[in-house]
Design a protein around this motif. Structure first.
Motif, mmCIF file in Angstrom:
data_model
loop_
_atom_site.group_PDB
_atom_site.id
_atom_site.type_symbol
_atom_site.label_atom_id
_atom_site.label_comp_id
_atom_site.label_asym_id
_atom_site.label_seq_id
_atom_site.Cartn_x
_atom_site.Cartn_y
_atom_site.Cartn_z
ATOM 1 N N ALA A 155 -36.110 12.718 -29.634
ATOM 2 C CA ALA A 155 -35.919 12.262 -31.010
ATOM 3 C C ALA A 155 -34.558 11.609 -31.154
ATOM 4 C CB ALA A 155 -36.027 13.443 -31.977
ATOM 5 N N SER A 156 -34.443 10.759 -32.146
ATOM 6 C CA SER A 156 -33.135 10.215 -32.515
ATOM 7 C C SER A 156 -33.105 10.016 -34.016
ATOM 8 C CB SER A 156 -32.861 8.880 -31.814
ATOM 9 O OG SER A 156 -33.519 7.808 -32.479
ATOM 10 N N SER A 157 -31.938 9.777 -34.539
ATOM 11 C CA SER A 157 -31.784 9.556 -35.984
ATOM 12 C C SER A 157 -32.177 8.146 -36.387
ATOM 13 C CB SER A 157 -30.335 9.839 -36.406
ATOM 14 O OG SER A 157 -29.423 9.126 -35.591
ATOM 15 N N GLY A 158 -32.699 7.346 -35.446
ATOM 16 C CA GLY A 158 -33.179 6.011 -35.780
ATOM 17 C C GLY A 158 -32.980 5.038 -34.638
ATOM 18 N N ILE A 159 -33.786 3.990 -34.624
ATOM 19 C CA ILE A 159 -33.649 2.948 -33.604
ATOM 20 C C ILE A 159 -32.269 2.297 -33.723
ATOM 21 C CG2 ILE A 159 -34.521 0.700 -32.823
ATOM 22 C CD1 ILE A 159 -37.280 1.554 -33.802
ATOM 23 N N GLY A 160 -31.545 2.267 -32.617
ATOM 24 C CA GLY A 160 -30.221 1.667 -32.618
ATOM 25 C C GLY A 160 -29.096 2.624 -32.941
ATOM 26 N N ALA A 161 -29.438 3.862 -33.302
ATOM 27 C CA ALA A 161 -28.399 4.870 -33.538
ATOM 28 C C ALA A 161 -27.751 5.229 -32.212
ATOM 29 C CB ALA A 161 -29.003 6.107 -34.187
ATOM 30 N N ALA A 162 -26.532 5.759 -32.273
ATOM 31 C CA ALA A 162 -25.836 6.129 -31.038
ATOM 32 C C ALA A 162 -26.642 7.134 -30.234
ATOM 33 C CB ALA A 162 -24.462 6.698 -31.371
ATOM 34 N N ALA A 163 -27.351 8.034 -30.929
ATOM 35 C CA ALA A 163 -28.176 9.028 -30.236
ATOM 36 C C ALA A 163 -29.288 8.357 -29.436
ATOM 37 C CB ALA A 163 -28.771 10.003 -31.252
ATOM 38 N N HIS A 164 -29.889 7.332 -30.009
ATOM 39 C CA HIS A 164 -30.949 6.594 -29.312
ATOM 40 C C HIS A 164 -30.386 5.827 -28.118
ATOM 41 C CE1 HIS A 164 -33.747 2.847 -29.379
ATOM 42 N NE2 HIS A 164 -34.074 3.653 -28.395
ATOM 43 N N LEU A 165 -29.328 5.073 -28.353
ATOM 44 C CA LEU A 165 -28.784 4.230 -27.291
ATOM 45 C C LEU A 165 -28.178 5.057 -26.162
ATOM 46 C CD1 LEU A 165 -27.159 1.370 -29.394
ATOM 47 C CD2 LEU A 165 -29.461 1.509 -28.435
ATOM 48 N N THR A 166 -27.618 6.210 -26.503
ATOM 49 C CA THR A 166 -27.074 7.085 -25.463
ATOM 50 C C THR A 166 -28.185 7.600 -24.561
ATOM 51 O OG1 THR A 166 -25.195 7.747 -26.839
ATOM 52 C CG2 THR A 166 -25.786 9.219 -25.036
ATOM 53 N N MET A 167 -29.328 7.951 -25.156
ATOM 54 C CA MET A 167 -30.454 8.403 -24.336
ATOM 55 C C MET A 167 -30.979 7.260 -23.457
ATOM 56 S SD MET A 167 -32.142 11.127 -23.539
ATOM 57 C CE MET A 167 -32.339 12.348 -24.855
ATOM 58 N N GLU A 168 -30.981 6.049 -23.995
ATOM 59 C CA GLU A 168 -31.404 4.906 -23.187
ATOM 60 C C GLU A 168 -30.462 4.717 -21.995
ATOM 61 O OE1 GLU A 168 -34.099 3.234 -23.381
ATOM 62 O OE2 GLU A 168 -34.865 3.509 -25.430
ATOM 63 N N MET A 169 -29.175 4.884 -22.231
ATOM 64 C CA MET A 169 -28.198 4.797 -21.140
ATOM 65 C C MET A 169 -28.463 5.882 -20.108
ATOM 66 S SD MET A 169 -24.621 4.154 -23.228
ATOM 67 C CE MET A 169 -23.646 4.677 -21.827
ATOM 68 N N PHE A 170 -28.714 7.069 -20.582
ATOM 69 C CA PHE A 170 -28.964 8.207 -19.697
ATOM 70 C C PHE A 170 -30.217 7.982 -18.851
ATOM 71 C CE2 PHE A 170 -31.230 12.364 -19.299
ATOM 72 C CZ PHE A 170 -30.418 12.908 -18.317
ATOM 73 N N MET A 171 -31.290 7.514 -19.462
ATOM 74 C CA MET A 171 -32.524 7.268 -18.712
ATOM 75 C C MET A 171 -32.333 6.171 -17.680
ATOM 76 S SD MET A 171 -35.657 7.764 -21.464
ATOM 77 C CE MET A 171 -35.202 6.373 -22.510
ATOM 78 N N SER A 172 -31.579 5.142 -18.047
ATOM 79 C CA SER A 172 -31.313 4.049 -17.116
ATOM 80 C C SER A 172 -30.506 4.533 -15.909
ATOM 81 C CB SER A 172 -30.569 2.925 -17.833
ATOM 82 O OG SER A 172 -30.221 1.889 -16.945
ATOM 83 N N ARG A 173 -29.489 5.346 -16.187
ATOM 84 C CA ARG A 173 -28.624 5.843 -15.116
ATOM 85 C C ARG A 173 -29.360 6.780 -14.160
ATOM 86 N NH1 ARG A 173 -23.020 6.313 -15.632
ATOM 87 N NH2 ARG A 173 -23.211 7.484 -13.691
ATOM 88 N N THR A 174 -30.313 7.560 -14.683
ATOM 89 C CA THR A 174 -30.961 8.601 -13.879
ATOM 90 C C THR A 174 -32.358 8.222 -13.403
ATOM 91 O OG1 THR A 174 -31.732 9.690 -15.910
ATOM 92 C CG2 THR A 174 -29.643 10.444 -14.966
ATOM 93 N N GLY A 175 -32.849 7.064 -13.839
ATOM 94 C CA GLY A 175 -34.146 6.607 -13.394
ATOM 95 C C GLY A 175 -35.323 7.381 -13.960
ATOM 96 N N ILE A 176 -35.183 7.898 -15.171
ATOM 97 C CA ILE A 176 -36.278 8.635 -15.797
ATOM 98 C C ILE A 176 -36.785 7.883 -17.024
ATOM 99 C CG2 ILE A 176 -35.370 10.850 -15.000
ATOM 100 C CD1 ILE A 176 -34.416 11.372 -17.893
ATOM 101 N N LYS A 177 -37.930 8.299 -17.528
ATOM 102 C CA LYS A 177 -38.499 7.674 -18.720
ATOM 103 C C LYS A 177 -39.069 8.748 -19.635
ATOM 104 C CE LYS A 177 -39.578 4.184 -21.289
ATOM 105 N NZ LYS A 177 -38.508 3.406 -21.947
#
Length: 322
Positions: A155-177
């Motif tokens: 979950a995140s507080s909305g598309i483009g929120a720091a919580a959302h983008l941080t998770m996108e960074m995390f998934m990119s770095r770790t190769g998960i989806k």
């Protein structure tokens, strides 16, 4: 022709004097602070805590107006379109920088249409998971997500929120989806994470740690460079095998472009004084928030860097506003 030049020069001098007089007489009535989010969140908290001290210093009330919607664009646009007379300010967070890339049809220019006053604070994020998720640390969560690609959700507080983008960074770095479930604020996202409909989420420490302490959720990781006093037992990304991963949100004060420099400088100075207050600092640190306080030029430079940083994340992940 020389009379025309004299007349124009006299008119320019008159305007200059009038502007100076207006600034010198400021403030002589209440000031509004537009908060582009609902009451009770991080943005609202920072606006009111610092705004109240600015109000006391200026001797005029500050009226807080919550105008949420469209990932903060609605309220921010109110500031952009307001008269630059020193009687309208706004509070923005990391989404303000992300919106510059997320929404190519913004009704304002993120840099040109605002005077940047002061960066008030930054706040690292914490990832929590529902107790039913069979992972108690980052290594286990990554292994689980790789074993079940796309099955876990966040979950995140909305598309483009720091919580959302941080998770996108995390998934990119770790190769998960994982599947993204956006909400209209932290409250709904947290409620469903605690309720078990959501597996994991990122957000600021303040509202999430009470759920961890009560056993309704478990803390996985913080995105700070070092462990933070508000969650001393929660390890960082680097401690758990993801080096050089620091992320979070921030809150700052803006005004309409063209607001007299002396007014911007005065509000910036009062914000810095407020954020230097030990009692206020202690209150923020308790919630995992790091008090800042910068000059207008420093804040503008910070936002410029944030726009570039989030642009890469948004572009790489192919994130679009719905």
């Amino acid at each position: 022709m020389k009379y025309l030049f004299r007349a124009l020069a006299a008119f320019a001098l008159l305007l200059s004097c009038a502007g100076g007089a207006g600034a010198q007489g400021w403030p002589n009535r209440s000031i509004r602070m537009v908060v582009p989010y609902t009451p009770g969140g991080y943005t609202d908290l920072m606006a009111r805590l610092v705004g109240q001290k600015i109000s006391e210093a200026l001797g005029q009330p500050i009226v807080f107006e919550n105008k949420p919607g469209a990932n903060a664009i609605i309220g921010t646009d109110v500031v952009a379109k307001a008269a630059p007379d020193g009687y309208t300010f706004g509070t923005v967070i990391a989404a303000h920088a992300a919106n510059a890339t997320l929404n190519p049809k913004l009704p304002y220019d993120t840099l040109k249409d605002f005077s940047y006053v002061s960066l008030m604070s930054v706040a690292p994020l914490i990832m929590i998971a529902h107790p039913s998720v069979p992972a108690n640390n980052l290594k286990e969560l990554i292994a689980l997500a790789k074993a079940k690609p796309g099955e876990l959700n966040f979950a995140s507080s909305g598309i483009g929120a720091a919580a959302h983008l941080t998770m996108e960074m995390f998934m990119s770095r770790t190769g998960i989806k994982m599947q993204h479930i956006p909400y209209k604020g932290t409250a709904g996202a947290l409620q469903d994470t605690v309720g078990g409909q959501i597996n994991v989420m990122f957000d600021i420490v303040g509202p999430l740690m009470p759920q961890v302490r009560s056993g309704n959720a478990k803390a996985i990781v913080v995105t700070a460079k070092e462990r933070i006093p508000a969650a001393p037992d929660v390890p960082t990304m680097a401690e758990q095998g993801v080096p050089d991963f620091v992320s979070g949100t921030w809150a700052g004060i803006i005004a309409p472009a063209g607001t007299p420099k002396e007014i911007v400088d005065r509000v910036s100075a009062e914000a810095r004084k407020a954020l230097a207050d030990p009692a206020l600092q202690a209150k923020l640190v308790e919630q995992g928030i790091v008090p800042m306080g910068t000059s207008p030029d420093e804040f503008r430079g910070f936002v410029t860097e944030e726009i570039a940083r989030w642009r890469k994340v948004i572009t790489d992940a192919g994130i679009k506003m719905e």
